[in-house]
Design a protein around this motif. Structure first.
Motif, PDB file in Angstrom:
ATOM      1  N   VAL A 192       0.843  -1.203   0.000  1.00  0.00           N
ATOM      2  CA  VAL A 192       0.000   0.000   0.000  1.00  0.00           C
ATOM      3  C   VAL A 192       0.875   1.249   0.000  1.00  0.00           C
ATOM      4  N   PHE A 225      -4.261  -7.981  -2.923  1.00  0.00           N
ATOM      5  CA  PHE A 225      -5.467  -7.380  -2.355  1.00  0.00           C
ATOM      6  C   PHE A 225      -6.420  -8.403  -1.746  1.00  0.00           C
ATOM      7  N   GLY A 242     -10.367  -8.011  -0.887  1.00  0.00           N
ATOM      8  CA  GLY A 242     -10.732  -6.616  -0.630  1.00  0.00           C
ATOM      9  C   GLY A 242     -10.713  -5.717  -1.842  1.00  0.00           C
ATOM     10  N   LEU A 243     -10.325  -6.251  -3.015  1.00  0.00           N
ATOM     11  CA  LEU A 243     -10.182  -5.400  -4.199  1.00  0.00           C
ATOM     12  C   LEU A 243     -11.497  -4.724  -4.568  1.00  0.00           C
ATOM     13  N   THR A 249     -14.081  -3.940  -2.753  1.00  0.00           N
ATOM     14  CA  THR A 249     -14.471  -2.893  -1.805  1.00  0.00           C
ATOM     15  C   THR A 249     -13.612  -1.643  -1.961  1.00  0.00           C
ATOM     16  N   VAL A 250     -12.309  -1.837  -2.045  1.00  0.00           N
ATOM     17  CA  VAL A 250     -11.387  -0.695  -2.166  1.00  0.00           C
ATOM     18  C   VAL A 250     -11.675   0.096  -3.435  1.00  0.00           C
ATOM     19  N   VAL A 251     -11.790  -0.617  -4.562  1.00  0.00           N
ATOM     20  CA  VAL A 251     -12.043   0.048  -5.835  1.00  0.00           C
ATOM     21  C   VAL A 251     -13.415   0.709  -5.832  1.00  0.00           C
ATOM     22  N   SER A 309     -13.535   3.876  -3.659  1.00  0.00           N
ATOM     23  CA  SER A 309     -12.702   4.894  -4.305  1.00  0.00           C
ATOM     24  C   SER A 309     -13.411   5.486  -5.519  1.00  0.00           C
ATOM     25  N   LEU A 336      -7.034   8.905  -3.864  1.00  0.00           N
ATOM     26  CA  LEU A 336      -7.660   7.640  -4.245  1.00  0.00           C
ATOM     27  C   LEU A 336      -7.383   7.298  -5.701  1.00  0.00           C
ATOM     28  N   VAL A 360      -5.771   3.756  -6.753  1.00  0.00           N
ATOM     29  CA  VAL A 360      -6.564   2.785  -7.505  1.00  0.00           C
ATOM     30  C   VAL A 360      -6.029   2.602  -8.918  1.00  0.00           C
ATOM     31  N   SER A 417      -2.828   0.643  -8.887  1.00  0.00           N
ATOM     32  CA  SER A 417      -3.120  -0.749  -8.535  1.00  0.00           C
ATOM     33  C   SER A 417      -3.698  -1.510  -9.714  1.00  0.00           C
ATOM     34  N   SER A 452     -11.538  -1.765 -13.642  1.00  0.00           N
ATOM     35  CA  SER A 452     -11.937  -2.469 -12.422  1.00  0.00           C
ATOM     36  C   SER A 452     -13.012  -3.517 -12.698  1.00  0.00           C
TER      37      SER A 452
END
Length: 611
Positions: A2, A47, A50-51, A53-55, A58, A271, A275, A278, A341
């Protein structure tokens, strides 16, 4: 990881700011270095689960910020073009891309339509960095930003519906359309409720503690809260919810608007960096290369056929768009986070279900288009804009009152790019209604001038009714920014010396009024002609910078410039005079051309053939 990803993203932002290149180019490059194409230290396993949720969260904040900045008045700047871009243009891109994928790769229609839906999206993640570094006229940037916000929403929802209804259930019919409309409806409803609650809390001052801080966090909660609630009710409806909440709050009269906008902008930058880097690291190079010639042809169809066709169809009859601006619109169709994504998540599901070929085609096609459009269209956006001439040097006018608007009208009639800066809401509204680009902010502050694009300014005009403000603006511009031409309206003649001591060209307002009245009385025909500059006739001045022209007689130059235009004056040092036919011009002279607008334009091209 991260920390590493964030560091790469922040470095990318700093490089983008320094080099005046859209930041998405550096995010993409940084992600490729970290991913399997480079060091191989970032992958799906980084990730875990959790990918999504994070994406998702964001994207909600990023889309909310873009929609919050998109005021209805801006949409009206390019209403016809914007409407066509998100309707006819989106449908043409969808069906055209799907057909190209089907016939070039031989994949099933369901996968082709899924790819077509994803590649409709441009989005604020790639459009905003372009608009930040390419100074565009308001109607052009409004069209691009409106397209990005709306098409991000519809593309994400359409892709989910096609994936669930068509690809997995193999059912295509009325239920497919119903599922699309249902998700849009859930998203819009959730966004409106979140905006309404936030508006009530802000206006009734029901939030505890510091008002500005509470306003920032409540607005952030509206973005992610509306996204979470809508997604719980209907998958991917959250994108529509975040966009709706942002658009609604952005067009309501809410307190602390400026601090909220700054906060969401900073959050978006952070963010976006995380993102995009990533997702770029997750690019499956093997999947991209596996497309071979079919992939190259697909990209060519999108960039060279579909996008120009969409731009042309969207701007037919839109008189505000010049041909260079239409070409620029045709050249700007980069894809961003939404297709990256969603394609990644769908590919994982397809691969886990045993359809490796469909997953490879999906990832390869989407990421290839993202990579090429971001590298070429976003990366070269500034150069493309300069080449087409859609990035004119701007004139900043501080003060949107009658004098400021009159000056802006004269300049825009001569095809100048004008930005008005004023902190009076009523004056700003009048200026917007007159069709000008307006920055509602304090023109004495350096950050306000930067927001107006002073780095791209060739002149600044201080035109308020207060001499102290005009003097402060002039001092700020001269002390902090490298702007050669600074002009000021001076309302009290005794203040002229203070302005001239700074090197400012000062215009005595009472004397200018007396001069205009004298012209109206003694030379009414000429006065009317001067007042209507831009209405078929023009007066322009240029400097002789070519050694080929220096030394020629006026008589010789008159033979080379078109009829309907004449050299009315030569400025040489402090002297300005009407030239004789046999007078020779010198290097550095300033020539004033007067006549029909087209003839004057052609005459200037004789002196500056590459402009």
């Amino acid at each position: 990881m991260v920390v590493v990803i964030l560091a790469v993203g922040i470095v990318g932002q700093l490089l983008a700011s320094r080099l005046r290149v859209p930041s998405v180019v550096f995010y993409l490059a940084g992600g490729l270095v970290l991913g399997q194409a480079g060091l191989g230290i970032v992958g799906l396993e980084t990730f875990g689960d959790g990918l999504t949720t994070v994406v998702g969260i964001s994207v909600a904040v990023i889309i909310f910020d873009g929609a919050f900045a998109l005021r209805f008045r801006r949409i009206r700047e390019a209403s016809t073009a914007s409407l066509r871009l998100v309707t006819v243009g989106a449908l043409l891109t969808f069906f055209g891309t799907a057909a190209a994928v089907r016939f070039l790769t031989g994949t099933q229609w369901a996968v082709a339509f899924l790819i077509g839906a994803l590649l409709v999206a441009t989005g604020p993640t790639v459009i905003t960095p372009i608009v930040d570094v390419v100074p565009l006229r308001e109607h052009v940037s409004a069209a691009l930003e409106t397209e990005g916000i709306v098409n991000d929403v519809t593309a994400a929802i359409a892709a989910v519906v096609i994936f669930e209804e068509v690809l997995l259930l193999e059912a295509f019919g009325p239920n497919t359309l119903f599922a699309f409309v249902e998700r849009i409806g859930v998203g819009v409803a959730s966004g409106l409720v979140a905006a309404g609650v936030t508006y009530y809390l802000l206006h009734e001052e029901l939030l505890p503690g510091d008002g500005q801080r509470s306003a920032r966090f409540t607005t952030l909660l509206a973005a992610v809260g509306s996204y979470g609630v809508a997604n719980t009710v209907s998958p991917e409806a959250g994108v529509a919810a975040a966009a709706t909440a942002g658009l609604a709050l952005g067009n309501l009269d809410i307190p602390h608007r400026e601090t909220i906008a700054k906060f969401t902008e900073d959050a978006t930058l952070l963010l976006l960096a995380f993102v995009f880097v990533s997702l770029a690291a997750l690019i499956d190079v093997d999947a991209v290369l596996s497309l071979g010639f079919a992939g190259v042809t697909l990209v060519a169809v999108l960039i060279l056929v579909l996008r120009p066709l969409v731009a042309l169809m969207s701007t037919i009859g839109a008189e505000r768009f010049t041909w260079p601006e239409r070409f620029f619109l045709a050249a700007m169709g980069p894809r961003g986070i939404i297709p990256a994504s969603v394609a990644t998540l769908f590919a994982i599901e397809l691969a886990s279900g045993g359809d490796e070929q469909a997953a490879t085609t999906l990832l390869g096609a989407v990421f290839l288009v993202i990579f090429v459009t971001d590298a070429v269209e976003a990366g070269l956006a500034r150069q493309i804009g300069d080449l087409l001439g859609v990035t004119p040097m701007r004139t900043i006018i501080v003060g949107g009152g009658r004098v400021g608007r009159s000056v802006a009208t004269q300049l825009e009639n001569s095809d100048e790019f004008v930005v008005i800066v004023d902190d009076d809401e009523e004056q700003c509204q009048r200026s917007r209604e007159a069709g000008f680009t307006v920055i509602e902010s304090d023109g004495t502050r350096p950050d306000s001038l930067e927001k107006a694009g002073i780095d791209e300014a060739k002149a600044v005009v201080a035109a308020t009714r207060d001499d102290d403000i005009n003097l402060l603006v002039s001092q700020t511009v001269i002390a902090k920014f490298d702007v050669e031409n600074v002009y000021a309206r001076v309302n009290s003649p005794e203040n002229i010396d203070a302005f001239e001591a700074l090197g400012v060209t000062a215009v005595d307002s009472p004397q200018a009024t007396a001069f205009m009245l004298g012209n109206e009385i003694e030379r009414p025909a000429l006065a009317h002609w001067m007042n209507d500059i831009g209405d078929g006739h023009d007066i322009l001045e240029t400097e002789v910078t070519s050694s080929d022209l220096a030394g020629k007689r006026i008589r010789e130059l008159n033979e080379e410039i078109p009829g309907g235009c004449l050299i009315a004056e030569i400025g040489r040092g402090d002297d300005a005079h009407v030239p004789e036919a046999d007078e020779r011009i010198e290097y550095g002279d300033r020539l004033t051309f007067l006549g029909d607008a087209y003839a004057v334009e052609q005459a200037l091209k004789r002196f500056h053939p590459h402009d």
